[in-house]
Design an enzyme around this catalytic site. Sequence first.
Site, PDB file in Angstrom:
ATOM      1  N   GLY A  43       0.838  -1.184   0.000  1.00  0.00           N
ATOM      2  CA  GLY A  43       0.000   0.000   0.000  1.00  0.00           C
ATOM      3  C   GLY A  43       0.874   1.235   0.000  1.00  0.00           C
ATOM      4  O   GLY A  43       2.089   1.163   0.245  1.00  0.00           O
ATOM      5  N   TYR A  44       0.255   2.377  -0.250  1.00  0.00           N
ATOM      6  CA  TYR A  44       0.983   3.636  -0.358  1.00  0.00           C
ATOM      7  C   TYR A  44       0.564   4.603   0.732  1.00  0.00           C
ATOM      8  O   TYR A  44      -0.617   4.933   0.857  1.00  0.00           O
ATOM      9  CB  TYR A  44       0.777   4.252  -1.750  1.00  0.00           C
ATOM     10  CG  TYR A  44       1.544   3.471  -2.779  1.00  0.00           C
ATOM     11  CD1 TYR A  44       2.831   3.824  -3.126  1.00  0.00           C
ATOM     12  CD2 TYR A  44       1.010   2.313  -3.336  1.00  0.00           C
ATOM     13  CE1 TYR A  44       3.566   3.063  -4.019  1.00  0.00           C
ATOM     14  CE2 TYR A  44       1.733   1.550  -4.227  1.00  0.00           C
ATOM     15  CZ  TYR A  44       3.010   1.931  -4.563  1.00  0.00           C
ATOM     16  OH  TYR A  44       3.743   1.174  -5.434  1.00  0.00           O
TER      17      TYR A  44
END
Length: 156
Positions: A28-29
């Site tokens: 994820g970011y």
Amino acid sequence: MIEIERKFLVKSEKFISKSFKKTQITQGYLNSDSNRTVRVRLKDHQAYITVKGKSNEAGTKRFEWEKEINYEEAVQLLKLCEDYIIDKTRYLVEYEGHLFEVDIFHGNNEGLIIAEIELTTENEKFEKPDWLGVEVTGDIRYYNSYISNTPFKQWK
């Protein structure tokens, strides 16, 4: 710390039988700004945090810094990430002296298969296997940070 890579769509799954390693990846970011991204990744039983800078105009070269972090802490960081978490299976395939990392995406990105090759120079020559399709280097739609916000299944 400068990464040089090219990306390609994959037109068949012939590469699977030629791969020597398979890894499950969840990522994820924390930040997917076009000037810098901050990624949290679980890779089998290890975890990493990665910072990437803006790509050059061709999309082949950019700054990358990565550090292994505590797995349980990474699981907690994933809860803070933007929109969609990416799940994919990565296959490593050696072909004519080069290493291809081929990702089969799952979930919201089902149907997308991308191969990347890291190079030592931007003009380095390499042989393309027959399962390699159209080059998408520099096309931001195929950056993981983009598909974490706009999954492949939402594309028209």
